[in-house]
Structure formats: structure tokens, C-alpha cells
Design an enzyme around this catalytic site. Structure first.
Site, short mmCIF file in Angstrom:
data_model
loop_
_atom_site.label_atom_id
_atom_site.label_comp_id
_atom_site.label_asym_id
_atom_site.label_seq_id
_atom_site.Cartn_x
_atom_site.Cartn_y
_atom_site.Cartn_z
CD1 TRP A 81 0.56 -0.34 3.18
CD2 TRP A 81 -0.76 1.45 3.38
NE1 TRP A 81 0.83 0.26 4.39
CE2 TRP A 81 0.04 1.36 4.55
CE3 TRP A 81 -1.66 2.50 3.29
CZ2 TRP A 81 -0.04 2.27 5.60
CZ3 TRP A 81 -1.75 3.40 4.34
CH2 TRP A 81 -0.93 3.29 5.48
CG ASP A 82 4.88 0.81 1.43
OD1 ASP A 82 3.98 0.16 1.98
OD2 ASP A 82 6.06 0.81 1.81
CD GLU B 177 2.50 -3.52 9.39
OE1 GLU B 177 3.69 -3.18 9.57
OE2 GLU B 177 2.10 -4.10 8.38
CE LYS C 257 6.28 -1.30 11.58
NZ LYS C 257 5.78 -2.34 10.67
CD GLN C 258 2.87 2.66 9.23
OE1 GLN C 258 3.32 1.56 9.05
NE2 GLN C 258 2.60 3.47 8.23
#
Lengths: 771, 771
Positions: A357-358, A488, A601-602
Site C-alpha cells: 500500500w506504500d 502494525e 509504530k507509525q
């Protein structure tokens, strides 16, 4: 964090050789031209630690899945980019002793990536165990003008002796992937031809039969002049070489020009590859190294003219942003809609070169804003062509009626990944694919794309969301259970705010365009409905009900959007409280400990706010940012950029700048101790966004392009280009003024600091900076 | 469900040969004697589908973990029971043609497991491709009197020809595990010796150097009389054979008696194994087949006298329960505290023969009630000896101060499993280990065990729970986040009711015994506290606070204990609504779909109610049972027994009976289509519980043993034995009366239907059945 590279505006310079950094340098100094790529391996033999990597776009191997405990629905194969034939190889012997930097005393060493001109340069002086000192200089590039061609100029000079120099250019297809699941080799030889001064290996990949011809052709000069020399040919399966021995006096220079070609069955009939390779290589050889390089350099300068970002007064930042832009342009050129952008591009094996998906969430804006609209469209078409596989994928998981779940990781549209919490649960990827369609249309005004392709994808994704929700009796709302969000470090959670947000948005956006199409082009709508067996009344009324009644977790007390149900039940602590020796936590903590921790994480909620910023007032953004940023460990390369943009949005320029540095120099300074594995290519798009959307405050809204620039104290100025509806704007910001130049012929409406301007073709707008 | 076996009270009979059932029959008819075990493979060659399996207790291999995506804390090895030397092998040639049932016309075939006497019998008549008909009869057993010895009587009779019969007994260590992660072989040969009529192979396992000597010795009879014959010896690495050819007339019978021995370095010095094996085998040979079998049979009859359950009027049920008891007694004898009970015992490779929570939760009661107390103690000591490893395991996951997390799967105390949602999150296993200590003490009155060993384990587990909770600000309660409960169809949930229940109970129970010990034996308490660095005030006050303030999810509306936070947000449907073609769901649905569904793999809340039944009134149990049973798919073999017991508890005898059948004949009727992989040994303990605790209503409470018997309509009577505080009771139930006989000398207080009786040694109590 490791910083051993010199700061320079246009060059990445490794000065002095440290073998322990070699894999990192090989990644950082990688070359690529969209069609092929390679790590910055040495041409001559090297027995020290190295990851040999030559990659060819679109040529991959479905390696048998390795899994501890199988679950129904797991894919049987993980598609991975293959290490292809090594064509850079030039073995060097000095008086019959192999030149190998691992076994020499190195008197000087410099390896440089010239980003402006797109080549890799290396020079060193080494002393062999027998005392012979030699100086080597090399230049290597992968042509962006003839993208099937690579070329090397490599010269050897005896410094303190007269003797025999043996130069052995070769092609080696007897290569392996370090990440092969079962230690297998992926290539078989089909054919091999060697001549004097040239050689070709035709290789075929196992299972999928991708066929590739790799060829080389070379000539030698002594002191810049042609000479006569004998050639000894050697070959074995998957390997061929030409060996030439020349006697040199001290200070004489022997130079080899080695040209290589890679042609694949993606573009040629397999039976013709060998012949075609000879033809293409002959042309390159005739053009010659200098002319090839000159053309290549000219093309790079044109690329820079479109996509460069300049930063004044901060060399590290300038180098960082150019490093990102350079690698993005090396990785993907938008010429082939069968290709996409792997998280590591052509710089390593990790993530298998597959599509994540990046692409849509992080690199799509860069290509949309710096290249012609056709490139963005190609990236969308890539997914459109995989729609059938996405529908099959959803069927495997029990969904019906043309619902599509795009794969988490893919090469050909099929799912490759096999962790249930990601493969089956990280469904938000579907949302990013829908959002990219929205971005493209918003950016280009190409509504035709929606009619022809986009709506079909949106409807299939909407069908997925409408089946993936369920109605909760206790909540009397629709809920989305059992997902993994962008963060994640949480698995199998309920009502991930980001996922719910993007799901509801997709349904709403799709319905909007269905209604539009039904009015504007009823014929096309009927066609589409018939093709998809779409029940307008029934499906859209369910979708509407879901949009109106989807549950979003919210903390009333703190007035923040909650990342998921129960997030506040966790023991709350902040990332700064983690023992620095335990960072990154994913290398120190067991998975359950990470999952139970509050650490993120993000960007997750914040990514949702970033996507739909126009919905939220600044105070709301600030509250959420101030809650989530201190809990975010940024152990994904895709995180800091989004936080940086939002920090800029709420005017927190210092935080924005610190986060920007983290993303811009992530690989150069190896923040996450993993650059040896390859570069974070897809996060590089995020870095570009952090400048243009963060500091530049660029947004597209209501059909116009808006800017709200800030500038960090550390910078004197910065400037960037952006395409909007086919036109090119240049924006330059310093501490005093904003200068926007319309580089196209058309008149463009521009909004700066909430003020509308009409900018005629070629005109400049200069406005005092708002502080 | 597949039912091809005949119903019989004492025999398991396969009549007629269906190759597609062969692996299933090999599992079902397995033999074992606690020290070794084997699948019911054929002695002669068989080229059809078969899983060869010979296993030696305690001899295992740490196979390198295979994992798709590594996570910090995963174990590097999975310990698995090895397929050991094949010593049953007797190749047969008829006129030089191999007898192989896969290549013959089979005229009759019968394979029978005699559970009463503990042997495997087989007879068949087969026609070879050349037309020769032979009848073969064999008997095989693993002695429970000399548990290192196995013996075979195998006879061949030409039915329609005169000709040459070649008999080739062999030992073959050139074997593999089907489940080897990387296709490796696990054995190396150390030594090999062959003589006439005997042979020995000394093998060593890779990595851990377990050394095993497998030997054979044989003699031949013709028509029951000794004969002279020549022997041809053949050998190669890891293999040896003796070959004997005899001419037979039609209807003559050639019989071989083959004796085998397996000695291991667990019991002998490796250097002496070969010699000792010869000695032990010589003794067995001298005793002879008939005497060995007679002794073996006698010992089995004594075992049955202790542990048999009789069921009148229902042959299928009688066969089912004996099948379960028989295999439990074959698998574990309690003679060696280094051993434990793998989920498949000696009947297959699955689950690697390792120890799971199954032991404490499902088979411990059987051994506790049917053998002497020392056997239960050995099972507890097994865990006591692994305490150090359990503390190390918890440390790896970030726990401190002597907290212990026992492994999910283990052979030597180290964790073997590598799915994060199980390895790291299925922490309830710690609770079952604590509960087994409680059961043992309650059952035997052996409080000394607590002082010497049990309390140390309980304190380490309590420390784990006290660190594993955290305080939730929104709930103002302690919570346990990120766990997987017994229902593995939910992963990473918060506040699993079962886990929270067993955690709070452990803390409370441990504190109770700490207080007792502190009062009754302050010296020992101080020793223990010093050894464990135990801060009495600080630790117990935290434990008390947790016990008093732990959160338990509860549904106020339905008044049921909720399996976990958010369970009711799921779309509620019942197991009976699942399309039968989709059952079992774990073979048809992707994991996310299972996780999102409300379906429960195995007793979870209900297991908690079962453990602590005395806390809940009948109505509460009924409400919870009626909610959870219809949602439970029983796709674990460990589920139906618990549900059956609770159904009996609430008086729902029909449901109890149906669930009982499912557990009792799970393998015989292959409910889950997986018996080919091996038997569900540990669930067999649950079957025993379903009779004794379910129908018999046996409970231990307040130091007495209680019964509340029910009887299914389908049965005329049933009876079982149970040991309590060292004494043996026999309970017989029919539709009219309950008869309890005190088979010991001591006076025993017994509670029947809530009425207390004092039963003197040898006395019978006869009471009318309550209806």
C-alpha cells in the site's frame, strides 16, 4: 544512527573504506533506471561482506511459502525479485594475484554517487600483500536514455611497479537470493555464447519462465589509446569470461570500457532475445561510453528540472531531499504499467520487490506532482488490471458479489504475504487504493478515468467494506472487527479508527460518483451496473446506512479519536520513557509486549487526519497530534513524514523539522540500523510530501491548489515544483517572501494563505511570508 | 465421521482391508507401554500409503524452527519425537516375490487390537500376482512387564502351492520424520553388529546425542517345531537383516518369533548400551513369546482392575471408554518423572510428542484417580523441574523477579512453539499448572508436596500474573490485555474471562498457602522466602489488590460471563446455522473469518465454570451453558468432555450423552477427519472425566468425595473406580440404585446426593437412585 557519509548538495560520498559499512554503502549508492537496478557492489573480486544485487524490473520468482503453522487462505508463494546476472564483474589480477580489497591495505578509497548526473564513481589506491600498489578509478551508470544498457569505465594504474595486469570481464548467472526460502537457485541457463570481446547468457527463471539475455561487450585502452591484446575465453554453465593480460609500466593506465545489456521476455520474444541483445549492445558500443554518459547526464538534468527541491543554508537537508528524489526517479519512471514500486526498489532483497500500500499512500503524490499525469494513471491502471485477482482474493476469504480485497503484498495481483494479522486483517490497504483514485482525479481533473476504470475499482472495494462490517447489537452501530490498522504494533483490534474512517469515506465517495455517472452518462452507468451485476437501490441504500451508522471510537474526556476499542485500557506511557537501549522495540521486545504497550509504530489516527484534514479544525488536529505523537516510536519508515506534515499544519515548526530530518536522512544516517538490507524507497515519497505538503502547506481543495508555507529557522530558503492539472508551478519560500512562478502557458488559480490569485502563464506571484 | 470399525466390548476390529483407511487404522490400533510405542504398521513390506512410526519416550530432536516472519522471542527449535528404528520389520518373499498387500488381491483381512490383553493381532489371506495364496497370522505386543521389550509371532501358510518362503527380519534406522522441517534425517549410526539370528544397531540422534540401541533376535518354527535353516546376513549403514529361505508344502506353517529391545542413554551409559541390549534381549528370548505374553496379559488385567469403566447395554459406549483408558495406560505409566504425555502419545508425529497444558487440564485427573498418588506427583515434579526454564522464558518476554511463564509446548522446559498468538499469549497454561497442584493436594491430602515443591511453583506463577495485569484508568480495574484463551478461535483479546478467573484464583490460592505455611512452618517459609527473594508484605498486598480489583467482562442483560471484551459486538449466530459443508470451519474458513465469527473452538468460559463450579449456582451454570454451547463448534478434541460434564451438572442428560459420545468415540469414528495423524491421547482423559465427573457427578470438596450420579437412558448400568486419599472406591450406577464399594481397608467418608456416609473398609453402600 550511523553517519559516515559526507554532506554535499549533489554527491553522496563515502571517503575511506570501512568493511562493516559496506552493505550499507552498497544500498545507499545503488543505481537504477526504472528497468533495472543494482547495488553499489565492486566490479573486481571482493571476499569481504557484501550483498550482491542486480535486479530486473518485472522479473520475479514465486518462492514456495515458508510458514510455521499453515492457515486456510495463506498464499502458496511469495513472489520475490530475483538477483539476476552479475554483469558488472571485472576481475583484476596483478602479476597473477587477485585484486581483492578485503586482502589489501587500502591507502585511499572513495565511492561517490553523483545524483545530479546519475552515476557511481569509485577510486582507490591499494597495496597488495606482495607490495604492489595500484590505483583504480571507475565510473558506472545505468542509462536512462537507453534503459536496457549499463556501462562501466574502469582503469588500473600500477603505482610502484612494472608488471602484468590481467583484466577479466565476465557475466555470472550462477547467483542466489540470500532470502531464498529453501536455499534454491532461481535461474536456469538456456543458452550461452562467447566471442572475443563479448558474451551473452540467456537465462530463464524457474516456474514462470521469464527469459533474460544479459550481454557484455568491451574494449581496452592503454594510456587512452587502443592496443592489441589476446583474449582467453573461459566458460561454464551460467558463467562466461574474457581474460586479457597486458604489461604495464609504472604510472601507465589500462582502461576497460564494459557495456552491458539486459533484455527480457517482457519486451521481446524469447527466441529473439539473444539476437536483439547483440543488436542493442552493438549500438551502445558504437555510441561509446562518453556519449552514452553525456546523453544520460542530460536526461538526468531534465529530470531534476522537473522534480528538484532546493534547500538553502542546510547542506544535510539539501542532500537528504535530493537523495530521496534521486532514488524515486531511479526506481520508477512510469513507462510500463506492469511495473510498480517495491519498498526497497532495486536496492536489496527485503520485501521481495513487491507492491505494498506504500505505493498509493506514500509515493503516488510524488509522481503525480512531478511527472506528467500519464505516470499517475499508469500506477492506477496497475491496480485496475489486478481487480479480477482482488475479487478472487476476497472470495477466498468468504466475500461475495464482486467484493475486492487487494493483496497486502503482490507482484501479479495475487497475495504473497502469510501472516494472518497482516494478510487477512490489514484491510485498510483497500482504502489507500481508493484514495489514490481520488487524489488522481482531484489533481488532474481526469474524470474520464473514473468512468472508464476508477469507478469499477471503487465499487468493488465498497462492496468489500459493506460486507466486512457487521451490526453490533450492544452498540447499535456498524462495527469493523478483527483488523490491523496502519499501526502494525496492534493486531486483530476492533474498530480501528483509521480503517473505519477510510471505509466510510470510500463508500461515500463511491456513491457520490455513482450518482454523478448515473446523471451525466446514464448509458455508461447502465453498462457498468450490468457488468458488475450492481443493484443500485439495494447496494447504495445499505452503503448509506453504513456510512450514517458506522461506529468510531472516541475518548470524550480527552476529545481525541481513539485508535481502536479499548486503547485507553493500556498502561499509558510515552515513547521517551522507553530505555534507549531497548530501541527500536521491535528488535528488543517480544511481540506480545509490543502489542500490550501503548506504543505506536507509525501514523494511524494521524494518517486518517492527514488524508481528510479538511474535516478537522486545527484544535482537533492539535489535540490528536499531541496525544499520539509522544506515543509513536516511528519504527516504520512511513511514519515520520505524516507526523511532520501535521506538525507543520498546527504550526509546530520545530517538531515538523525534527521529524522531517528523520525521514529525509533515514537511510543516509541509518536511523533504524537496517540500511544494509536496502533503502526505504517508498518512504522517500513521504519525505517529498513532508516538504511540499508539510512546509509548503500544499493542498488541493475545491479544484484549486493551495499553499500555506512555513520555513524552518535552519533553512535560508527552499523551492519545489508541482504539477497541477497538467501545469507546472515553482514555489520558492524564504523567510521574507513566497514566490510562485507559473512555468506553464495556462492561467492557473492559486490560493496562498487563503487568498485567491490568478496566475497567468509565465507569471510570478510574490507575497510576503505570513509569520 | 468415518465408522468402519466393528463394535465390541474389548476389541477394536478392522475387518476387510481398505487402503484409504490404513493410516487411520495404524493410529487407532497403536501399541505403547510408556517407554516406547508404535503405530500399527505391517511387519511385511507395504508399498501403499502408510505412516511408519516407532517412538521412544524421552528421545526427541530439536528441529530448527520454520517460520515465515520471525518475531523476537520465538524459540529457535521445535522439539519433536523422532521416528526411531523400525524393529517390527519382517519381509516375506513367496518364491522370490515380495509379499506386499498393496500388490495382492486380498481375500480376507482382519486387524484387531485386543485391549483387554494389550496386543495387536492380524490375519489375512492374500493372492500374489502369480496366483500364490498365503495366509498370514501375527501377534505383536510391547511388554508392560519388561518395557524395553517387544515381541512378534508371525506365521505364513501357503494355501494353494508348495514353494519357497523367504523370511527376512530386519532392523532399519534409515528412517525419517514426515514432519521434518527441512527434510533432514535425525539419526546417525554409531555401531552395528549382526549375528546369525540377531542384530543390533546403535544409533545417536543429531544435536542432542540421545543414544539408542535397537536389537532383534528371532527363531523359526515349521508346523510348530524347530527346524534348521541357513541365514544370509545383509547390512548397510543404519540397516541390517537376516534372511532365511524355507521350502513349505501347501498348508504347512512357518512361524517366526521376533524379539526386539530398545535401550536408551536415558537409562544406560552409551558405551554399555550394545552389551546391555544383548543381555536384556537374551533374557526375553529365553523366557519366550508365550510366557512373555502371558505375563504381559496378566499385568494388563491388573491395570484394568484399577482403571476399567464398565458400561452396560451400549457396546459402542463401552468400547469407546475402554479405548480411551487403554491408550492412556499405554502412553504413560508414571514410572519416570522425565516423561510426560504428548497430545498424540506414541501414535503419530503431530504436535511433536511434546507436553501441552493438556496434561494438567485433561489427563491429570485420570492418573490421579486410577493410579497410586505417586504417579500424579511425578507429573507435578515434571513441571517443578522445569521451573528454572519457565522463569527464563518469562524473562525473555520482559518479566522480572522470578516470574514464571511455563511454555506452551515443551520437551525439556524450553518453549517450542512459534505462533505469537499462542506462544506469547496463551498464558492461561500457567493457570492449569497451578490448578493441577490444587487438584493433587485436594485429592491426596499431601500438603507436604506444597511445602517442598508446589508453593515455589505457585509463587513464581503468581508473580507472573501480578506483572501481567495492568491497571486500566477508564475501568479503574486491573485488566489482562492481549491474550488468547482456551478458545483459540479468538486471538489477542482483552480480559478473557477464563484467563482472568484462573489468574485471580492462582493469586488467592497461593496467598492462602503462603499464610498457612507462615503459620504452620515459619522456618520453611523463611527458607523459601529467602530462596525466592520474596517480599511478603509488598508482594502479597499487591496480589490482594489485584484479586480484589480484577475486571471480569459480564453481560448484564443476559447475565452471562463474557468470554472477553467486546464478544457481543460480533454478529451472533449459532453453530447449527453453519453450512455443514463448511465444517470443520478451520478447514474451510480463513483465519480472520474464524476470528470475527462468534464460534468457539473449545470450552472457554465453561472451562472456568467447570474448574470452579462450587462458586456458581445451577442457574448461573445453566445460563452460561445455554449461551455458549450453541456457539461452540468443538473443533478441539478437548472441548466436548467439559461441555458434557456441565450438561450433566445442570441435569441435561441428553446433551451430556451426545457430547459424551463425541468425545468417547472421537478417534474411533474419526469425527474431525484427522485420526490418520494420530490419536487424541490427551482428550481421552477428558472422556474419563465425562463419565466419572459428568454422569458420576464425582467432586472433591471440603475434604470429602461426593457423587451425584445420573445415568443415560441408553445405558443399563455403568461402573468406575476412583482413588481418593490412597483408598479405592468402586461406584456402580444403574437406573435403580447406586452401589459404592470401599475396596480399601480404611473407613472413608462419602457424600452421595448431599448425604454423608461413613464407609468402612470392604463395605458396600447401596442407595436408591435419585431421579
Amino acid at each position: 544512527m550511523t553517519s559516515y557519509l559526507k554532506h554535499d548538495e549533489w554527491l553522496i560520498i563515502e571517503e575511506g573504506f570501512n568493511p562493516e559499512n559496506n552493505r550499507a554503502s552498497e544500498s545507499i549508492l545503488s543505481l537504477g533506471n526504472g528497468k533495472m537496478g543494482q547495488r553499489a557492489n565492486f566490479e573486481e573480486a571482493y571476499s569481504g561482506d557484501t550483498l550482491q544485487g542486480n535486479y530486473i524490473a518485472g522479473v520475479y520468482y514465486p518462492d514456495k511459502t515458508r510458514v510455521g503453522w499453515w492457515k486456510v487462505g495463506y498464499p502458496e508463494y511469495f513472489a520475490k525479485v530475483l538477483n539476476a546476472a552479475n554483469w558488472i564483474g571485472i576481475d583484476v589480477k596483478i602479476n597473477d594475484k587477485t585484486l581483492d580489497l578485503a586482502k589489501c591495505r587500502i591507502l585511499s578509497f572513495r565511492r561517490t554517487l553523483n545524483m545530479k548526473k546519475g552515476y557511481l564513481e569509485r577510486s582507490f589506491t591499494a597495496e597488495l600483500p606482495g607490495g604492489e600498489k595500484v590505483t583504480v578509478e571507475s565510473i558506472r551508470f545505468l542509462s536512462i536514455v537507453m534503459p536496457e544498457i549499463g556501462a562501466i569505465q574502469y582503469s588500473v594504474k600500477p603505482v610502484n611497479f612494472n608488471g602484468k595486469i590481467t583484466i577479466t570481464p565476465y557475466i555470472d548467472l550462477d547467483v542466489r537470493n540470500e532470502d531464498a526460502n529453501y536455499g534454491e537457485q532461481f535461474w536456469e541457463e538456456v543458452n550461452r555464447e562467447t566471442g572475443n570481446g563479448e558474451g551473452y547468457i540467456l537465462g530463464k527463471t524457474k516456474k514462470l519462465d521469464f527469459t533474460v539475455c544479459t550481454g557484455m561487450k568491451f574494449n581496452l585502452l592503454k594510456n587512452g589509446k587502443p592496443i592489441r591484446y589476446d583474449i582467453t575465453r573461459n566458460e561454464r554453465e551460467k558463467y562466461l569470461e574474457n581474460s586479457c593480460s597486458i604489461h604495464l609500466q609504472q604510472e601507465e593506465i589500462l582502461t576497460i570500457f564494459k557495456y552491458a545489456v539486459n533484455l527480457t521476455s517482457l519486451d521481446y520474444r524469447p527466441g529473439e532475445l539473444m539476437h536483439e541483445a547483440e543488436q542493442v549492445l552493438k549500438i551502445a558500443f558504437t555510441i561509446g561510453f562518453e556519449n552514452l554518459l553525456a546523453e544520460h547526464t542530460k536526461a538526468w538534468i531534465m529530470k531534476w528540472d522537473d522534480s528538484d527541491i532546493r534547500i538553502g543554508g542546510d547542506v544535510a537537508a539539501q542532500q537528504g531531499i535530493r537523495f530521496n528524489i534521486f532514488h524515486l526517479n531511479q526506481t520508477y519512471t512510469g513507462e510500463d504499467e506492469r511495473l510498480n514500486i517495491g519498498p526497497k526498489g532495486f536496492t536489496g532483497e527485503k520485501y521481495g520487490g513487491s507492491t505494498y500500500w506504500d505505493t498509493e499512500a506514500f509515493v503516488f503524490p510524488f509522481y503525480l506532482c512531478t511527472t506528467n499525469p500519464d505516470v499517475g494513471k499508469k500506477l492506477l491502471l496497475y491496480r485496475y488490471k489486478h481487480l479480477g485477482k482482488a475479487i478472487e482474493n476476497a472470495q477466498k476469504l468468504g466475500f461475495k458479489n464482486g467484493a475486492a480485497l487487494y493483496p497486502m503484498v503482490t507482484m501479479n495481483g495475487e497475495e504473497c504475504h502469510n501472516e494472518w494479522e497482516i494478510t487477512f486483517e490489514e484491510i485498510h490497504r483497500n482504502g489507500a487504493i481508493a484514495y489514490a483514485i481520488y487524489s488522481y482525479v482531484r489533481h488532474t481533473g481526469d474524470y474520464k478515468y473514473l468512468e472508464d476504470y476508477g469507478l469499477e475499482v471503487l465499487m468493488a472495494i465498497s462492496r468489500f467494506w459493506s460486507q466486512r462490517v457487521n451490526f453490533s447489537e450492544p452498540k447499535q452501530k456498524y462495527v469493523i472487527l478483527g483488523v490491523t490498522g496502519p499501526n502494525e504494533y496492534e493486531n486483530n483490534v476492533n474498530n480501528n479508527w483509521y480503517t473505519n474512517t477510510i471505509a466510510a469515506w470510500t463508500l461515500d465517495y463511491t456513491m457520490g460518483h455513482i450518482h454523478s455517472l448515473r446523471n451525466s452518462n446514464p448509458q455508461r452507468f447502465r453498462e457498468l451496473a450490468a457488468k458488475l451485476n450492481f443493484d443500485f437501490e439495494e447496494e447504495t441504500s445499505l452503503w448509506r446506512d453504513i456510512v450514517d451508522n458506522l461506529y468510531f471510537p472516541y475518548d470524550e474526556e480527552g476529545q481525541i479519536f481513539l485508535q481502536q476499542d479499548g486503547y485507553l485500557d493500556k498502561e499509558q506511557s510515552l515513547a521517551e520513557e522507553i530505555d534507549p537501549n531497548q530501541r527500536p522495540i521491535n528488535q528488543h521486545w517480544s511481540w506480545d509486549r509490543i502489542l500490550r504497550s501503548p506504543f505506536i509504530k507509525q501514523a494511524d489516527v494521524l494518517h486518517g487526519i492527514y488524508f481528510f484534514e479538511e474535516r478537522y479544525d486545527k484544535e482537533t488536529i492539535r489535540r490528536n497530534f499531541n496525544f499520539y505523537e509522544p506515543r509513536t516510536v516511528h519504527e516504520s519508515s512511513l511514519s515520520a513524514c505524516i507526523h511532520s506534515i501535521l506538525a507543520a499544519r498546527i504550526g509546530d515548526i520545530d517538531t515538523a523539522y525534527n521529524l522531517y530530518l528523520r525521514t529525509a536522512r533515514l537511510d543516509l544516517d541509518d536511523y533504524n540500523q537496517e540500511v544494509a538490507e536496502g533503502l526505504h524507497i517508498t518512504s522517500m515519497g513521504g519525505t517529498w510530501m513532508a516538504v511540499v505538503e508539510g512546509f509548503g502547506g500544499m493542498r488541493i481543495a475545491d479544484g484549486t491548489i493551495r499553499f500555506n508555507p512555513l520555513i524552518p529557522d535552519q533553512w535560508e530558503f527552499y523551492s519545489f515544483n508541482v504539477r497541477f492539472k497538467g501545469n507546472l508551478l515553482n514555489v520558492k519560500v524564504n523567510h521574507e517572501v513566497i514566490e510562485i512562478r507559473n512555468r506553464s502557458n495556462a492561467t492557473i488559480p492559486v490560493n496562498l494563505y487563503d487568498q485567491e490569485y490568478l496566475l497567468e502563464g509565465g507569471d510570478d506571484l510574490v507575497v510576503h511570508r505570513k509569520k
